[in-house]
Design an enzyme around this catalytic site. Structure first.
Site, PDB file in Angstrom:
ATOM      1  N   ASP A  64      36.098  40.691  46.682  1.00 10.82           N
ATOM      2  CA  ASP A  64      37.063  41.103  45.667  1.00 10.82           C
ATOM      3  C   ASP A  64      37.073  40.028  44.584  1.00 10.82           C
ATOM      4  O   ASP A  64      37.377  38.864  44.854  1.00 10.82           O
ATOM      5  CB  ASP A  64      38.445  41.244  46.299  1.00 10.82           C
ATOM      6  CG  ASP A  64      39.484  41.816  45.340  1.00 10.82           C
ATOM      7  OD1 ASP A  64      39.254  41.798  44.113  1.00 10.82           O
ATOM      8  OD2 ASP A  64      40.531  42.280  45.825  1.00 10.82           O
ATOM      9  N   TYR A 157      43.611  46.453  28.317  1.00 13.68           N
ATOM     10  CA  TYR A 157      42.163  46.543  28.541  1.00 13.68           C
ATOM     11  C   TYR A 157      41.393  46.063  27.313  1.00 13.68           C
ATOM     12  O   TYR A 157      40.427  45.299  27.432  1.00 13.68           O
ATOM     13  CB  TYR A 157      41.795  47.983  28.894  1.00 13.68           C
ATOM     14  CG  TYR A 157      40.316  48.208  29.111  1.00 13.68           C
ATOM     15  CD1 TYR A 157      39.691  47.739  30.262  1.00 13.68           C
ATOM     16  CD2 TYR A 157      39.550  48.898  28.173  1.00 13.68           C
ATOM     17  CE1 TYR A 157      38.334  47.952  30.470  1.00 13.68           C
ATOM     18  CE2 TYR A 157      38.199  49.116  28.374  1.00 13.68           C
ATOM     19  CZ  TYR A 157      37.586  48.636  29.520  1.00 13.68           C
ATOM     20  OH  TYR A 157      36.246  48.840  29.732  1.00 13.68           O
ATOM     21  N   LYS A 161      38.812  42.876  27.234  1.00 15.38           N
ATOM     22  CA  LYS A 161      37.399  43.025  26.894  1.00 15.38           C
ATOM     23  C   LYS A 161      37.041  42.226  25.639  1.00 15.38           C
ATOM     24  O   LYS A 161      35.937  41.673  25.542  1.00 15.38           O
ATOM     25  CB  LYS A 161      37.048  44.498  26.708  1.00 15.38           C
ATOM     26  CG  LYS A 161      37.198  45.341  27.963  1.00 15.38           C
ATOM     27  CD  LYS A 161      36.334  44.839  29.113  1.00 15.38           C
ATOM     28  CE  LYS A 161      34.888  45.255  28.995  1.00 15.38           C
ATOM     29  NZ  LYS A 161      34.109  44.925  30.228  1.00 15.38           N
TER      30      LYS A 161
END
Length: 245
Positions: A64, A157, A161
């Site tokens: 993970d 998000y 990014k």
């Protein structure tokens, strides 16, 4: 094995499905020795079996990326087992929750940044010595156009990014005078689980399959690639017109 990547050790994150799995299979077909990393051991084993059935070489690494202690130990573990690392493809990512920023919980925000930004930094930190030590080290990170054109509800998000892009380009500048070449690639709309989460009503048959973009990744990890610090679209002419793609 023979092939463009014969003798190379390649680590691919997010390798249990989607783009990561397709890239791993393509690299294996070119002779690379794959290390497949994802959370699901069962899904990784399926990819490993597919690669071995095609006479490829693959080991699985159930991990993970939010377990930072394990990520930090990855570089030393690869050095001990393989003696080094030639290629990194960081394809793992998480969309998180699409919601107004004011509604986003602290836990959701931190998880999105942890997986999409902090985990890539951890990978860079632990793998940098190995990739610098390779004769032709190569690293490719999956980018997203959303980082340049943010839209409502995608804030966490998009921010993560965008941060990853800046991070990767900074690393490329730091290694400019070494053989290591580091780039990003925006695969565009692809039929993946992340895409389905973002657009649940979309017909996946209208999208390109992950296998369609794997050749572009191959072009960027090839020993002949001299670009570094660039963000490519999967259909960039310098990639799409390559005989490798």
């Amino acid at each position: 094995m023979s092939g463009l990547l014969a003798g190379k050790v390649a680590l691919v994150t997010g390798a249990s499905r989607g783009i990561g799995a397709a890239v791993a299979r393509r690299f294996a077909a070119e002779g690379a020795r794959l290390v497949l990393l994802a959370r699901s051991e069962g899904a990784l084993a399926e990819q490993q079996d597919a690669i071995k059935a095609a006479s490829g070489l693959a080991a699985i690494c159930p991990l993970d990326l939010l377990d930072f202690d394990q990520v930090d130990a990855l570089g030393p573990s690869l050095a001990a087992r393989y003696g080094g690392l030639d290629i990194l493809v960081a394809a793992a990512g998480s969309l998180g929750t699409l919601t107004p920023l004011g509604h986003l919980s602290v836990a959701e925000w931190e998880r999105c940044l942890a997986l999409n930004l902090s985990a890539p930094w951890r990978l860079i930190r632990t793998l940098d010595p190995l990739l610098r030590g390779a004769a032709a080290g190569r690293a490719v990170f999956v980018a997203d156009a959303i980082s340049e054109t943010p839209r409502a509800y995608w804030g966490a998000y998009a921010a993560a990014k965008a941060g990853q892009t800046a991070l990767v380009r900074a690393w490329a500048e730091e290694t400019r005078k070494t053989p290591l070449k580091i780039n990003l690639i925006d695969p565009g709309p692809v039929a993946t689980r992340l895409r389905a989460e973002a657009y649940p009503g979309e017909d996946p048959s209208t999208l390109k399959r992950p296998e369609a973009v794997a050749g572009a990744f191959l072009s960027l990890v090839a020993p002949a690639c001299q670009a570094s610090g660039k963000l490519f679209r999967w259909d960039d002419p310098t990639l799409a017109q390559s005989p490798l793609a």
